[in-house]
Structures are given as C-alpha cells and as structure tokens.
Design an enzyme around this catalytic site. Structure first.
Site, PDB file in Angstrom:
ATOM      1  N   CYS A  51      -9.548  -0.048  11.203  1.00  0.00           N
ATOM      2  CA  CYS A  51      -9.576   1.636  10.757  1.00  0.00           C
ATOM      3  C   CYS A  51     -11.081   2.016  10.612  1.00  0.00           C
ATOM      4  O   CYS A  51     -11.123   2.598   9.505  1.00  0.00           O
ATOM      5  CB  CYS A  51      -8.610   1.891   9.827  1.00  0.00           C
ATOM      6  SG  CYS A  51      -9.003   0.970   8.350  1.00  0.00           S
ATOM      7  N   LYS A  67       2.406  -1.209  10.755  1.00  0.00           N
ATOM      8  CA  LYS A  67       2.166  -1.870  12.141  1.00  0.00           C
ATOM      9  C   LYS A  67       3.498  -2.913  12.608  1.00  0.00           C
ATOM     10  O   LYS A  67       3.930  -2.950  13.618  1.00  0.00           O
ATOM     11  CB  LYS A  67       1.189  -2.438  12.346  1.00  0.00           C
ATOM     12  CG  LYS A  67      -0.042  -1.087  12.267  1.00  0.00           C
ATOM     13  CD  LYS A  67      -1.575  -1.874  12.594  1.00  0.00           C
ATOM     14  CE  LYS A  67      -2.489  -0.737  12.040  1.00  0.00           C
ATOM     15  NZ  LYS A  67      -2.447  -0.382  10.671  1.00  0.00           N
ATOM     16  N   ALA A  77      -0.767  -8.039   7.482  1.00  0.00           N
ATOM     17  CA  ALA A  77       0.493  -7.245   7.758  1.00  0.00           C
ATOM     18  C   ALA A  77       0.633  -6.116   6.704  1.00  0.00           C
ATOM     19  O   ALA A  77       1.320  -4.946   7.233  1.00  0.00           O
ATOM     20  CB  ALA A  77       1.766  -7.957   8.141  1.00  0.00           C
ATOM     21  N   ALA A  78       0.501  -6.559   5.510  1.00  0.00           N
ATOM     22  CA  ALA A  78       0.774  -5.625   4.447  1.00  0.00           C
ATOM     23  C   ALA A  78       0.063  -4.112   4.883  1.00  0.00           C
ATOM     24  O   ALA A  78      -1.053  -4.140   5.165  1.00  0.00           O
ATOM     25  CB  ALA A  78       0.564  -6.185   3.022  1.00  0.00           C
TER      26      ALA A  78
END
Length: 453
Positions: free
Chosen positions: A387, A270, A265-266
């Site tokens: 990404c 998002k 998550a970091a």
C-alpha cells in the site's frame, strides 16, 4: 494502544481533538485508531463525530502549512500543547467555512484557560486575533518550487523530491493534493452469501447511502452512514475495505479447491477476500509475525461464515522452516511497507517516516518473496502487493527479486476491470490515490517456472 493515549470525552469536540493530536505526536499513537477508539468508547453522536474527525485529520494533514502560517506571529517559546492548540484553531479559521473564525478563537482561549492559565490564554488570543486582522502570508512567495509544493500540501521536502523524481511534477502534485482529501468509505460484498444488489438493498433499508463501484463489482461506496454498525455487517454480508486493497485477491484469483498461503495476513481483509473468491472451498493458511493479530483474522472469518482459513503465528521470512516446500498452489505476499499510499487515512505517516526506512523495508520485502518461492509449487502463482507509492519498494523490489530468482517470471495481471488492466505494465500495476479516489497501491504477479521451462 497505551493508557496514555486514552482520550477523555467531556462533550467538547475541540478539546478531544487536541488530546488526540497530542497523543499522536507524543506517544506515536495512530491517528485513525485513536480517533476510532475515542468515538467508540464515548459513543459520540454523528454531528460531533463528523466535526471531531474533520478537525483532527485536517490539522494533521496540514500541519506544515499551518506552521508556515503561524511562524510570523509567534514570539518566544511555546509549550508543546499550546502550539498544537494554535494549529487546531488556525485550521478551523483558515480551512473551514462553516465555523465562524471568532468562535474558533474564543474556544481556543477557553481551552487554554482550562489546560493552562490566563497568561497562556492571553498569548493564544493575541496570536489568533493578529492572524484574523492581518491574514496569513502567501505560500506563492516561496521561491523554490519543491519547498513551495511541500508547504502547500504539507509533506516533508524529502518526500516531495522523491515523488517528483520518480513520477514527474504533474503526477506528484496531483498525488500530494489528493493525500489531503478525505477518502470515500468503501465496503466489500461477501459474494458467498449475497449479491451486490442484495447488499445495497440491505444497507439502504438501514438508512445508508450506497452505490456500486464502477471499478470493482464487489465494492460499494458508502457516502452516508456507518456500515460497521449495520445488520449487514454483523451478518457477514459486507466487510469494510478500501477499494484498492481488493486488487490483490482479484489478481491472484484462486480457484475453489486450491491450497493458498497468505503470508502477512492480519487483520484478514485480503485473506477473507481470497476465501470468498474460492467460494469457501479449498484451504487458506493465514500467517502473521504477531500472534495477537491472528485473533482479528479468526474473528473476521467467523463473522463472514468462512471456514477454509487456518491461522498460524509464523514469520513469513521463516515459512520454509515450518511449511512443506512447494506445497502451495498460490501465495500472496502483502508485504510490510512504508504505507505512503494511505497517507490520507493516516496523515501522521508522512511526518514519521524517514528515507532510510524505505531501504530497510525493501530488505524485508525481498526476504518474504524469497521464502514464498520455496513453498510455492512449480507453475504456482505468486502475487506481491503493497500500500505504498514508492518506486524502490515496488518496481525496485520486483526487479531485485527477479534478478535473484531466475526460476520466477513476471506475468500479466489477470481478472482486473478494464480501467485497471490498462494501467499495468510488465506484470506490475501502480495505482495512485488520484486515479480512482482509492488508496495508493501496487501489485505484481509471478509464475514459478516448471521443469520443462
């Protein structure tokens, strides 16, 4: 960031740029972080900030091209910092029109004197003035088409070969050139507290030039000004985020009241987008391998006024050891990847990545997805995103995952604008930097089959 990477600001933009370039090269510091830290630490004014950013990124982006131009003029061995000074100076001379070439040469000579001695200054002066007289050699003289494209766009040849093999010469060429174009700054509107129109009005009132994206309705393009310094940012009306990275939350599209896991998550971009999509109702568990990064998520959720997010220092690959099995309605795996889709933001990536790195990353990606299936409820939704623009990490990982997990099925990507929906195939979406002027990004969605299936 190590103390070695701190840049001292004495008002000289080119000297600061050289210090950043040396730190990136020697200390493996990230160019974007070091540049941001330098600007913030020394409160550099807008005019100097723009030039510092342009010549730092530009020199990194065109490093291989600049070396090709410099090579015929260099005799003997040069100190490492002198070679970077020559690259920095030649970038200004060759790629920038508003800086007089003689001014760039004179500044380089002065820096050489300060950092070295008169002999080095004379060498720098001689090389740069020879280039002014003779000009640089033509890239068109390179006969091999892949090598020519690699030098023209300043990407390692193995990477150019990989992109051409995966996507064809036309798509690869467009992507390689786009990687050297500065990205448009974008922000996401926190729709739990404001509409896009209200956010635009707020930012315009503070002097920023802003317009709503025609791709993502919650995305605003900022073409002038610093959104991070605005009241709208402080008050949690906006978050700085690239437009492509807004795709995963839209694909997952969680409903209010759901229990959602964001596995890697970091720093929380998002995660907070998911919370906003849920109307701040339900629960989100945001985990990350690095405990210190969880503070970034907590800071972001507090600023945005979102209270449904909890954080936990869990390696996503070990999630089933810590979390209840089949207990989440939806899981987002925004996996660690090569980052080949964000090279224009982090141009140093293309010089530090190796081909074998991509194979190692796929093992991690598959381990994360495997763990996600175990904590996902039946009929639950799993979204995988990266990404990068690498087929092995993207389509290759999806194919391997589905082969290993017959209980999972690929599903159509929903809740996307028409332009993106049209690009998806077989439950997968690959966005290239040249498609919409955003980062290269990949998203895939899966459903865990119920017992009746």
């Amino acid at each position: 960031m190590s103390k070695k990477s701190v840049v001292i600001w004495d008002g000289n933009v080119r000297d600061a740029a050289l210090s950043i370039l040396l730190a990136v090269d020697k200390n493996q510091a990230y160019s974007n972080l070091l540049l941001h830290e330098t600007i913030k630490r020394h409160k550099i004014e807008a005019k100097d900030r723009a030039l510092l950013t342009e010549i730092t990124y530009g020199t990194l982006q065109y490093k291989m091209t600049l070396d090709y131009y410099l090579e015929p003029f260099i005799r003997g061995k040069l100190d490492h910092w002198v070679r970077w000074l020559l690259r920095l100076s030649l970038y200004q001379m060759h790629f920038l029109t508003r800086i007089p070439p003689h001014a760039a040469v004179n500044e380089a000579v002065e820096i050489a004197k300060r950092r070295g001695h008169q002999g080095i200054a004379s060498t720098v002066n001689g090389i740069l003035r020879s280039i002014l007289r003779q000009g640089v050699r033509a890239i068109e003289d390179i006969t091999d088409p892949i090598e020519r494209l690699a030098i023209a766009t300043s990407h390692p040849q193995w990477l150019v070969e990989r992109f051409v093999h995966n996507y064809g010469l036309e798509v690869a060429t467009a992507m390689l050139h786009e990687n050297n174009v500065p990205p448009v700054q974008t922000v996401r509107v926190n729709r739990t507290v404001a509409t896009p129109e209200q956010a635009i009005a707020s930012l315009q009132a503070e002097g920023l030039t802003v317009q709503q994206s025609d791709l993502m309705p919650e995305c605003l393009h900022v073409t002038n000004g610093q959104p991070a310094r605005t009241k709208a940012f402080q008050d949690g009306v906006i978050t700085i985020q690239d437009e492509s990275s807004m795709i995963p939350a839209n694909v997952l599209n969680p409903s209010p009241g759901m229990r959602v896991l964001d596995m890697c998550a970091a720093p929380g971009g998002k995660t907070t987008h998911l919370a906003e999509k849920m109307g701040n109702k339900g629960s989100i568990l945001a985990t990350d391998l690095h405990p210190h990064k969880l503070d970034l998520i907590d800071h972001n959720t507090e600023r945005l006024g979102l209270d449904i997010v909890e954080t936990a220092p869990i390696d996503g690959r070990k999630a089933p050891d810590f979390l209840q099995l089949e207990s989440f309605d939806a899981v987002l795996v925004d996996a660690p990847c090569s980052g080949l889709g964000v090279m224009r933001r982090k141009p140093d990536i293309k010089y530090t990545k190796r081909e074998e790195d991509l194979e190692n990353l796929q093992k991690i990606q598959l381990a994360l997805l495997d763990a996600a299936t175990k904590v996902l409820k039946q009929d639950g939704k799993l979204v995988y995103s990266t990404c990068t623009v690498d087929k092995q990490e993207n389509e290759g990982t999806v194919e391997a995952f589905l082969t290993e997990h017959p209980e999972m099925e690929a599903i159509q990507l929903e809740s996307l604008p028409t332009k993106l929906a049209e690009k998806q195939a077989n439950g997968m979406l690959q966005v290239f930097p040249q498609d919409f002027g955003s980062d290269g990004f990949f998203v895939a969605a899966f459903r865990k089959k119920g017992e009746s299936n």
